[in-house]
Design a protein around this motif. Sequence first.
Motif, PDB file in Angstrom:
ATOM      1  N   LEU A 107      -8.252 -10.919  -4.617  1.00 37.60           N
ATOM      2  CA  LEU A 107      -7.327 -10.488  -4.025  1.00 37.60           C
ATOM      3  C   LEU A 107      -8.194 -11.427  -2.320  1.00 37.60           C
ATOM      4  O   LEU A 107      -9.402 -11.197  -2.197  1.00 37.60           O
ATOM      5  N   GLY A 110      -4.784   1.667  -1.162  1.00 36.93           N
ATOM      6  CA  GLY A 110      -5.999   1.343  -0.205  1.00 36.93           C
ATOM      7  C   GLY A 110      -6.239   2.112   0.843  1.00 36.93           C
ATOM      8  O   GLY A 110      -6.583   3.269   1.308  1.00 36.93           O
ATOM      9  N   ASP A 111      -7.760   1.524   0.552  1.00 34.68           N
ATOM     10  CA  ASP A 111      -9.400   2.284   1.856  1.00 34.68           C
ATOM     11  C   ASP A 111      -8.302   1.489   3.514  1.00 34.68           C
ATOM     12  O   ASP A 111      -9.432   2.688   4.345  1.00 34.68           O
ATOM     13  N   SER A 112      -7.376   1.059   3.641  1.00 35.39           N
ATOM     14  CA  SER A 112      -6.479   1.213   5.247  1.00 35.39           C
ATOM     15  C   SER A 112      -6.529   2.602   5.042  1.00 35.39           C
ATOM     16  O   SER A 112      -5.848   2.910   6.080  1.00 35.39           O
ATOM     17  N   VAL A 171       0.706  -8.924  -0.907  1.00 35.36           N
ATOM     18  CA  VAL A 171       0.136  -7.717  -0.268  1.00 35.36           C
ATOM     19  C   VAL A 171       0.460  -7.348   0.999  1.00 35.36           C
ATOM     20  O   VAL A 171       0.443  -8.164   2.063  1.00 35.36           O
ATOM     21  N   LYS A 181     -10.816  -1.792  -6.991  1.00 35.79           N
ATOM     22  CA  LYS A 181     -10.723  -3.153  -5.923  1.00 35.79           C
ATOM     23  C   LYS A 181     -11.718  -2.970  -5.031  1.00 35.79           C
ATOM     24  O   LYS A 181     -11.979  -1.943  -5.166  1.00 35.79           O
ATOM     25  N   HIS A 214     -11.482  -8.573  -4.317  1.00 37.12           N
ATOM     26  CA  HIS A 214     -11.238  -8.341  -2.894  1.00 37.12           C
ATOM     27  C   HIS A 214     -12.094  -9.515  -2.237  1.00 37.12           C
ATOM     28  O   HIS A 214     -13.212  -9.618  -1.747  1.00 37.12           O
ATOM     29  N   LEU A 254      -1.218  -0.164  -3.578  1.00 35.52           N
ATOM     30  CA  LEU A 254      -2.488  -0.751  -3.518  1.00 35.52           C
ATOM     31  C   LEU A 254      -2.351   1.211  -2.726  1.00 35.52           C
ATOM     32  O   LEU A 254      -2.427   1.614  -1.866  1.00 35.52           O
ATOM     33  N   THR A 276       0.941  -1.090  -0.048  1.00 35.38           N
ATOM     34  CA  THR A 276      -0.136   0.002   0.055  1.00 35.38           C
ATOM     35  C   THR A 276       0.686   1.306  -0.042  1.00 35.38           C
ATOM     36  O   THR A 276       1.796   0.886   0.213  1.00 35.38           O
ATOM     37  N   ASP A 301      -8.963   1.318  -4.273  1.00 40.33           N
ATOM     38  CA  ASP A 301     -10.251   1.139  -3.678  1.00 40.33           C
ATOM     39  C   ASP A 301     -11.270   1.764  -3.807  1.00 40.33           C
ATOM     40  O   ASP A 301     -11.267   2.994  -3.678  1.00 40.33           O
TER      41      ASP A 301
HETATM   42  O1  KIV Z   1      -7.335  -1.360   1.906  1.00 32.16           O
HETATM   43  C1  KIV Z   1      -6.251  -1.833   1.923  1.00 32.16           C
HETATM   44  O2  KIV Z   1      -5.130  -1.272   2.790  1.00 32.16           O
HETATM   45  C2  KIV Z   1      -6.428  -3.315   1.849  1.00 32.16           C
HETATM   46  C3  KIV Z   1      -5.503  -4.776   2.329  1.00 32.16           C
HETATM   47  C4  KIV Z   1      -5.246  -4.740   3.870  1.00 32.16           C
HETATM   48  C5  KIV Z   1      -5.083  -5.277   1.074  1.00 32.16           C
HETATM   49  O3  KIV Z   1      -7.048  -3.837   0.619  1.00 32.16           O
END
Ligand code: KIV
Length: 264
Positions: free
Chosen positions: A179, A44-46, A212, A112, A136, A42, A23, A84
């Motif tokens: 994923l 990511g929405d994390s 990932v 994603k 995912h 990525l 990410t 995402d």
């Molecule tokens: O949002 C994110 O970082 C993710 C990863 C954990 C795969 O989807």
Amino acid sequence: MAKVTLKTLADMKLSGEKFTSLTAYDSTFSNLASSNGVEVILVGDSLGNVVQGQNSTVPVTVEDMCYHTRCVASAAGDAMVMADLPFASYATEEQALMNAAQLMRAGAEIIKIEGEGWLPPIVTRLKQQGIPVCVHMGLTPQFVNVLGGYRVQGREEEKANNMIRAAMDLQEAGAAMLLLECVPADLAREITKAVSIPVIGIGAGVDTDAQVLVVYDMLNLTAGRKPKFVKNYITDGETPQQAVANYVAEVKAGTFPAEEHIFQ
Ligand code: KIV
């Protein structure tokens, strides 16, 4: 590294060479990843958790994702940028198309989305409009309030069989990648063999086509207890550059994830 495209990743799956994803949420971390051999960055929405300090990804908006995608795309080099679509932003085909188009304009090259059985029409619609999709599956954090927590998914035979069928249906619908998050290693291996599209894993064993991690986790920047699947790559005074290069090398060698990072 030459420009990474879907063909690059498909060829890597065919040849058995593993690829790496990490990410990033800004240009500095994007450059760190791309200049140390990461093929897929990525957004990511994390970022809801690690950048915004929220306790889930649910509050993240399309505007948030577009802002961070622009930041990452500016320094992604030859790496592919995956972004995402956030919580409840792809409930219908039209809503998915409108929001995915915004992410593509911000610099994403693939988007994603999270889920299984209900997604094939959305995947097909996006692909028809020139938007590649990674689905995912397994533990899908946007659904934490339905799942009742962050747990390993697919341990029961019926759920595992449903996941294998869903993976094949999504490939048939036109998904470019899958994923798998937090699924038993055997199930991830079976899904990876059952489909010809690349499969990225996180907490899904060593036999997926790629791995990932959340960059702040592997650089040991996040506070508190980390999930079992995280490896800290800063243990012996490594620089962030060395840490990312070591992660890439271990994924390619098949030595990450090790037994202690895997759900059986
Ligand atoms: O949002 C994110 O970082 C993710 C990863 C954990 C795969 O989807």
